[in-house]
Write a protein that holds these residues in place. Structure first.
Motif, PDB file in Angstrom:
ATOM      1  N   PHE A 150       0.884  -1.119  -0.037  1.00 31.77           N
ATOM      2  CA  PHE A 150      -0.001   0.025   0.108  1.00 31.77           C
ATOM      3  C   PHE A 150       0.655   1.390   0.018  1.00 31.77           C
ATOM      4  CE2 PHE A 150      -2.680   3.099   1.809  1.00 31.77           C
ATOM      5  CZ  PHE A 150      -3.837   2.855   0.951  1.00 31.77           C
ATOM      6  N   LYS A 151       1.856   1.203   0.765  1.00 29.75           N
ATOM      7  CA  LYS A 151       2.860   2.434   0.947  1.00 29.75           C
ATOM      8  C   LYS A 151       3.565   2.503  -0.383  1.00 29.75           C
ATOM      9  CE  LYS A 151       3.068   2.766   5.968  1.00 29.75           C
ATOM     10  NZ  LYS A 151       3.851   2.500   7.035  1.00 29.75           N
TER      11      LYS A 151
ATOM     12  N   LYS B 234       1.936   6.800  -4.064  1.00 30.14           N
ATOM     13  CA  LYS B 234       2.104   8.167  -4.928  1.00 30.14           C
ATOM     14  C   LYS B 234       2.383   7.756  -6.318  1.00 30.14           C
ATOM     15  CE  LYS B 234       4.731  10.494  -1.494  1.00 30.14           C
ATOM     16  NZ  LYS B 234       5.971  11.425  -1.231  1.00 30.14           N
ATOM     17  N   THR B 235       2.474   6.398  -6.665  1.00 28.43           N
ATOM     18  CA  THR B 235       2.491   5.797  -7.938  1.00 28.43           C
ATOM     19  C   THR B 235       1.164   5.601  -8.769  1.00 28.43           C
ATOM     20  OG1 THR B 235       3.282   3.690  -7.545  1.00 28.43           O
ATOM     21  CG2 THR B 235       4.765   5.257  -7.699  1.00 28.43           C
ATOM     22  N   SER B 236       0.282   4.736  -8.189  1.00 24.64           N
ATOM     23  CA  SER B 236      -0.783   4.300  -8.536  1.00 24.64           C
ATOM     24  C   SER B 236      -2.111   3.783  -7.847  1.00 24.64           C
ATOM     25  CB  SER B 236      -0.525   2.915  -9.543  1.00 24.64           C
ATOM     26  OG  SER B 236      -1.457   2.132  -9.959  1.00 24.64           O
TER      27      SER B 236
ATOM     28  N   LEU C 210      -3.460   0.344  -8.415  1.00 28.58           N
ATOM     29  CA  LEU C 210      -2.684  -0.842  -7.802  1.00 28.58           C
ATOM     30  C   LEU C 210      -3.143  -0.878  -6.378  1.00 28.58           C
ATOM     31  CD1 LEU C 210       0.785  -0.851  -9.378  1.00 28.58           C
ATOM     32  CD2 LEU C 210      -0.904  -2.490  -9.988  1.00 28.58           C
ATOM     33  N   GLN C 211      -3.268   0.326  -5.697  1.00 32.24           N
ATOM     34  CA  GLN C 211      -3.438   0.460  -4.455  1.00 32.24           C
ATOM     35  C   GLN C 211      -4.798  -0.288  -4.003  1.00 32.24           C
ATOM     36  OE1 GLN C 211      -3.428   4.736  -3.058  1.00 32.24           O
ATOM     37  NE2 GLN C 211      -1.905   4.150  -1.433  1.00 32.24           N
ATOM     38  N   SER C 212      -5.608   0.184  -5.111  1.00 35.53           N
ATOM     39  CA  SER C 212      -6.889  -0.437  -4.789  1.00 35.53           C
ATOM     40  C   SER C 212      -7.241  -1.889  -5.068  1.00 35.53           C
ATOM     41  CB  SER C 212      -8.061   0.230  -6.020  1.00 35.53           C
ATOM     42  OG  SER C 212      -7.933  -0.189  -7.189  1.00 35.53           O
ATOM     43  N   LYS C 213      -6.257  -2.414  -5.998  1.00 35.48           N
ATOM     44  CA  LYS C 213      -6.152  -3.721  -6.081  1.00 35.48           C
ATOM     45  C   LYS C 213      -5.681  -4.535  -4.632  1.00 35.48           C
ATOM     46  CE  LYS C 213      -7.157  -5.525  -9.813  1.00 35.48           C
ATOM     47  NZ  LYS C 213      -8.294  -6.823 -10.020  1.00 35.48           N
TER      48      LYS C 213
END
Length: 128
Positions: free
Chosen positions: A82-83, A87-89, A92-95
């Protein structure tokens, strides 16, 4: 000139028609594969969880890269991924969040199953 224009229109229609047919064929194959994956799930509750959370248990394990279902390992992998994607995606964070939710759901189901059947452990000789 009219003959050339007619040939151009026919050729264009053929290209578009082939592309459309190929896209429909791919969509049908993808739909069949999804249906097969859905039917391969072991239990009704697993199918419901897959539909509700949008991920299968195996997909969630792959996303978080966990082999065993332990809260500590899941939480550790979740926090780091998650961390890393903060700042990038957002995608991907939601996945990562959905994968954690799916694994948490599985852990909760396992703990409920164990609490409903405590006599099985005693009767099978697993009691200490």
């Amino acid at each position: 000139m009219a003959k050339f224009l007619a040939q151009l229109i026919v050729a264009g229609a053929q290209v578009v028609g082939r592309a459309f047919a190929r896209a429909v064929k791919q969509e049908i194959e993808a739909s069949q594969q999804a249906a097969q994956r859905l039917n391969n799930t072991r239990t009704r509750s697993e199918r419901v969880a897959n539909q509700k959370l949008g991920l299968s248990l195996e997909e969630a394990k792959q996303i978080l890269n966990v082999s065993k279902l332990t809260r500590e390992e899941i939480e550790e992998r979740y926090q780091s991924l998650f961390k890393a994607n903060e700042k990038t995606s957002l995608y991907l964070q939601s996945k990562v969040v959905r994968a954690k939710e799916r694994l948490d759901h599985e852990l909760m189901a396992e703990s409920q199953k164990k609490s409903q059947n405590p006599k099985e452990d005693i009767s099978s000789g697993n009691a200490t």
